[in-house]
Design a protein around this motif. Structure first.
Motif, PDB file in Angstrom:
ATOM      1  N   GLU A  38       0.820  -1.218   0.000  1.00  0.00           N
ATOM      2  CA  GLU A  38       0.000   0.000   0.000  1.00  0.00           C
ATOM      3  C   GLU A  38       0.853   1.267   0.000  1.00  0.00           C
ATOM      4  OE1 GLU A  38      -3.876   1.368   2.506  1.00  0.00           O
ATOM      5  OE2 GLU A  38      -2.119   0.804   3.696  1.00  0.00           O
ATOM      6  N   LEU A  39       0.397   2.246  -0.756  1.00  0.00           N
ATOM      7  CA  LEU A  39       0.877   3.628  -0.681  1.00  0.00           C
ATOM      8  C   LEU A  39      -0.260   4.486  -0.134  1.00  0.00           C
ATOM      9  CD1 LEU A  39       2.653   3.991  -4.142  1.00  0.00           C
ATOM     10  CD2 LEU A  39       3.789   3.922  -1.910  1.00  0.00           C
ATOM     11  N   TYR A  40       0.067   5.404   0.770  1.00  0.00           N
ATOM     12  CA  TYR A  40      -0.971   6.292   1.294  1.00  0.00           C
ATOM     13  C   TYR A  40      -0.310   7.576   1.788  1.00  0.00           C
ATOM     14  CZ  TYR A  40       0.391   4.741   6.037  1.00  0.00           C
ATOM     15  OH  TYR A  40       1.084   4.465   7.198  1.00  0.00           O
ATOM     16  N   GLY A  41      -1.145   8.591   2.032  1.00  0.00           N
ATOM     17  CA  GLY A  41      -0.563   9.846   2.473  1.00  0.00           C
ATOM     18  C   GLY A  41      -1.600  10.839   2.949  1.00  0.00           C
ATOM     19  N   PHE A  42      -1.063  11.941   3.497  1.00  0.00           N
ATOM     20  CA  PHE A  42      -1.873  13.012   4.090  1.00  0.00           C
ATOM     21  C   PHE A  42      -1.370  14.342   3.547  1.00  0.00           C
ATOM     22  CE2 PHE A  42      -1.255   9.486   7.002  1.00  0.00           C
ATOM     23  CZ  PHE A  42      -2.555   9.119   7.295  1.00  0.00           C
ATOM     24  N   LEU A  43      -2.290  15.161   3.083  1.00  0.00           N
ATOM     25  CA  LEU A  43      -1.948  16.449   2.492  1.00  0.00           C
ATOM     26  C   LEU A  43      -2.651  17.549   3.275  1.00  0.00           C
ATOM     27  CD1 LEU A  43      -2.526  15.412  -1.234  1.00  0.00           C
ATOM     28  CD2 LEU A  43      -0.381  15.313   0.056  1.00  0.00           C
ATOM     29  N   VAL A  44      -1.863  18.409   3.915  1.00  0.00           N
ATOM     30  CA  VAL A  44      -2.387  19.487   4.743  1.00  0.00           C
ATOM     31  C   VAL A  44      -2.035  20.818   4.104  1.00  0.00           C
ATOM     32  CG1 VAL A  44      -2.462  20.477   7.060  1.00  0.00           C
ATOM     33  CG2 VAL A  44      -2.000  18.039   6.771  1.00  0.00           C
ATOM     34  N   GLN A  45      -3.017  21.723   4.065  1.00  0.00           N
ATOM     35  CA  GLN A  45      -2.790  23.034   3.472  1.00  0.00           C
ATOM     36  C   GLN A  45      -1.670  23.759   4.200  1.00  0.00           C
ATOM     37  OE1 GLN A  45      -6.240  25.565   3.534  1.00  0.00           O
ATOM     38  NE2 GLN A  45      -5.561  26.764   1.769  1.00  0.00           N
ATOM     39  N   PHE A  46      -0.752  24.358   3.438  1.00  0.00           N
ATOM     40  CA  PHE A  46       0.380  25.149   3.939  1.00  0.00           C
ATOM     41  C   PHE A  46       1.425  24.291   4.657  1.00  0.00           C
ATOM     42  CE2 PHE A  46      -3.393  28.062   4.451  1.00  0.00           C
ATOM     43  CZ  PHE A  46      -3.182  28.739   3.263  1.00  0.00           C
ATOM     44  N   GLU A  47       1.345  22.976   4.548  1.00  0.00           N
ATOM     45  CA  GLU A  47       2.348  22.098   5.141  1.00  0.00           C
ATOM     46  C   GLU A  47       2.878  21.135   4.081  1.00  0.00           C
ATOM     47  OE1 GLU A  47       1.142  20.129   8.708  1.00  0.00           O
ATOM     48  OE2 GLU A  47       0.129  21.909   9.523  1.00  0.00           O
ATOM     49  N   LYS A  48       4.040  20.544   4.380  1.00  0.00           N
ATOM     50  CA  LYS A  48       4.626  19.590   3.437  1.00  0.00           C
ATOM     51  C   LYS A  48       3.822  18.294   3.446  1.00  0.00           C
ATOM     52  CE  LYS A  48       9.312  21.427   3.889  1.00  0.00           C
ATOM     53  NZ  LYS A  48      10.717  21.139   4.280  1.00  0.00           N
ATOM     54  N   PRO A  49       3.733  17.613   2.295  1.00  0.00           N
ATOM     55  CA  PRO A  49       2.968  16.367   2.231  1.00  0.00           C
ATOM     56  C   PRO A  49       3.637  15.258   3.040  1.00  0.00           C
ATOM     57  CG  PRO A  49       4.150  16.748   0.178  1.00  0.00           C
ATOM     58  CD  PRO A  49       4.297  17.996   0.990  1.00  0.00           C
ATOM     59  N   ASP A  50       2.829  14.312   3.455  1.00  0.00           N
ATOM     60  CA  ASP A  50       3.271  13.183   4.265  1.00  0.00           C
ATOM     61  C   ASP A  50       2.919  11.908   3.502  1.00  0.00           C
ATOM     62  OD1 ASP A  50       3.648  11.176   6.104  1.00  0.00           O
ATOM     63  OD2 ASP A  50       2.400  12.042   7.664  1.00  0.00           O
ATOM     64  N   HIS A  51       3.922  11.286   2.840  1.00  0.00           N
ATOM     65  CA  HIS A  51       3.704  10.090   2.035  1.00  0.00           C
ATOM     66  C   HIS A  51       4.300   8.877   2.751  1.00  0.00           C
ATOM     67  CE1 HIS A  51       2.419  12.686  -1.201  1.00  0.00           C
ATOM     68  NE2 HIS A  51       3.589  13.306  -1.213  1.00  0.00           N
ATOM     69  N   ARG A  52       3.587   7.746   2.698  1.00  0.00           N
ATOM     70  CA  ARG A  52       4.025   6.560   3.436  1.00  0.00           C
ATOM     71  C   ARG A  52       3.771   5.294   2.626  1.00  0.00           C
ATOM     72  NH1 ARG A  52       1.644   7.816   9.561  1.00  0.00           N
ATOM     73  NH2 ARG A  52       1.852  10.095   9.460  1.00  0.00           N
ATOM     74  N   GLY A  98       7.887   5.816   6.496  1.00  0.00           N
ATOM     75  CA  GLY A  98       7.555   7.111   5.928  1.00  0.00           C
ATOM     76  C   GLY A  98       8.523   7.493   4.833  1.00  0.00           C
ATOM     77  N   PHE A  99       8.008   8.141   3.784  1.00  0.00           N
ATOM     78  CA  PHE A  99       8.837   8.604   2.668  1.00  0.00           C
ATOM     79  C   PHE A  99       9.259  10.060   2.810  1.00  0.00           C
ATOM     80  CE2 PHE A  99       6.820   5.377  -0.410  1.00  0.00           C
ATOM     81  CZ  PHE A  99       7.838   4.468  -0.157  1.00  0.00           C
ATOM     82  N   SER A 100       8.421  10.850   3.454  1.00  0.00           N
ATOM     83  CA  SER A 100       8.617  12.297   3.469  1.00  0.00           C
ATOM     84  C   SER A 100       9.412  12.731   4.697  1.00  0.00           C
ATOM     85  CB  SER A 100       7.263  13.012   3.439  1.00  0.00           C
ATOM     86  OG  SER A 100       6.490  12.585   2.354  1.00  0.00           O
ATOM     87  N   LYS A 101       9.884  13.971   4.634  1.00  0.00           N
ATOM     88  CA  LYS A 101      10.700  14.505   5.721  1.00  0.00           C
ATOM     89  C   LYS A 101       9.945  14.536   7.037  1.00  0.00           C
ATOM     90  CE  LYS A 101      13.397  18.578   7.049  1.00  0.00           C
ATOM     91  NZ  LYS A 101      13.843  19.938   6.636  1.00  0.00           N
ATOM     92  N   ASP A 102       8.660  14.860   6.976  1.00  0.00           N
ATOM     93  CA  ASP A 102       7.866  14.974   8.197  1.00  0.00           C
ATOM     94  C   ASP A 102       7.102  13.698   8.552  1.00  0.00           C
ATOM     95  OD1 ASP A 102       8.689  17.612   8.520  1.00  0.00           O
ATOM     96  OD2 ASP A 102       7.030  18.399   7.314  1.00  0.00           O
ATOM     97  N   SER A 103       7.320  12.622   7.805  1.00  0.00           N
ATOM     98  CA  SER A 103       6.643  11.365   8.096  1.00  0.00           C
ATOM     99  C   SER A 103       7.302  10.656   9.272  1.00  0.00           C
ATOM    100  CB  SER A 103       6.690  10.443   6.872  1.00  0.00           C
ATOM    101  OG  SER A 103       6.136  11.045   5.737  1.00  0.00           O
ATOM    102  N   PRO A 104       6.570   9.811   9.983  1.00  0.00           N
ATOM    103  CA  PRO A 104       7.202   8.963  11.001  1.00  0.00           C
ATOM    104  C   PRO A 104       8.244   8.046  10.361  1.00  0.00           C
ATOM    105  CG  PRO A 104       4.810   8.907  11.194  1.00  0.00           C
ATOM    106  CD  PRO A 104       5.114   9.609   9.908  1.00  0.00           C
TER     107      PRO A 104
END
Length: 251
Positions: A195-209, A231-237
């Motif tokens: 699975e690929l999944y993620g969270f996109l928040v306005q004015f913040e960097k995306p969180d892809h996992r 986590g793939f992104s800088k701000d991901s766990p």
């Protein structure tokens, strides 16, 4: 409480195994992040419980010591849902524990698979701000929703995806959600997913996992699962691991 639930589950497992001989096997919304479009059978309770450990950056972590998704099938097109979680949070030198705001909601079937049209359902939840431990209470009621779709590739493989949004009760900015997963059945009892999944928040960097897991069908009414992800992104766990057990029974 945990002991009583486990006793009840094993009672159903060993004492009353016959009432779903003509039914399809249990369909769960765990362990992946992609919710399935299938509705809990009419007049059945389905309980999906789990434990997870998530390691964040630096000295942060979160343990969901026990989570419960309780589902009740009202009819062939609609189910009621209740989510409770007991959480331990470690943020640098601060430690918290307690119950996250309780979520109440529903799932309703919208479309049945037909050619390129996938099985489609809508899931909605409402977070109750004061129905939580003091460390986890929020200011406002908050909604969550997602459309969940699934295509049958062949008798062993499926392709599923979700699109939706959620709020946290603290901010008016939504978090947009996407998931994409493929599941494969090795046998009638053993399955796996990627699975690929993620969270996109306005004015913040995306969180892809990314995550993967295995399921094992103990009986048509009881399922065990194990999963983990990174986590793939800088701000991901950094990573997470999880174990789960799900069962259903008719009232």
């Amino acid at each position: 409480m945990k002991t009583n639930i486990l006793f009840f589950a094993f009672f159903i497992l060993f004492v009353n195994p016959s009432y779903t001989q003509d039914m399809t096997s249990i369909q769960t919304d765990r362990p992946d992040q992609t919710e399935c479009p299938f509705i809990t059978p009419k007049h059945y309770f389905q309980i999906e419980s789990g434990f997870s450990y998530e390691k964040g950056h630096d000295d942060t972590s979160e343990i969901i010591a026990q989570s419960f998704l309780t589902r009740f099938g009202v009819n062939d097109f609609f189910e009621l849902r209740l989510i409770t979680e007991f959480v331990n949070t470690n943020e640098y030198s601060n430690k918290y524990s307690g119950i996250n705001p309780i979520l109440i909601g529903f799932k309703t079937r919208l479309l049945k698979e037909n050619g390129i049209i996938p099985n489609t359902s809508l899931i909605g939840h409402l977070g109750i701000p004061k129905a939580a431990s003091s460390d986890y209470k929020v200011n406002n009621y908050y909604p969550e929703f997602r459309f969940t779709m699934q295509h049958t590739i062949n008798e062993k493989q499926s392709l599923s995806y979700n699109l939706g949004a959620e709020w946290n009760g603290l901010s008016n900015n939504p978090t947009y959600i996407y998931t994409l997963t493929t599941g494969y059945s090795f046998t009638d009892k053993m399955g796996a997913y990627l699975e690929l999944y993620g969270f996109l928040v306005q004015f913040e960097k995306p969180d892809h996992r990314f995550d993967a897991g295995l399921t094992y069908l103990i009986t048509p009414n009881h399922q065990f699962d194990v999963s983990g992800g990174i986590g793939f992104s800088k701000d991901s766990p950094d990573f997470y691991i999880a174990l789960g057990y799900s069962f259903r029974f008719k009232i």
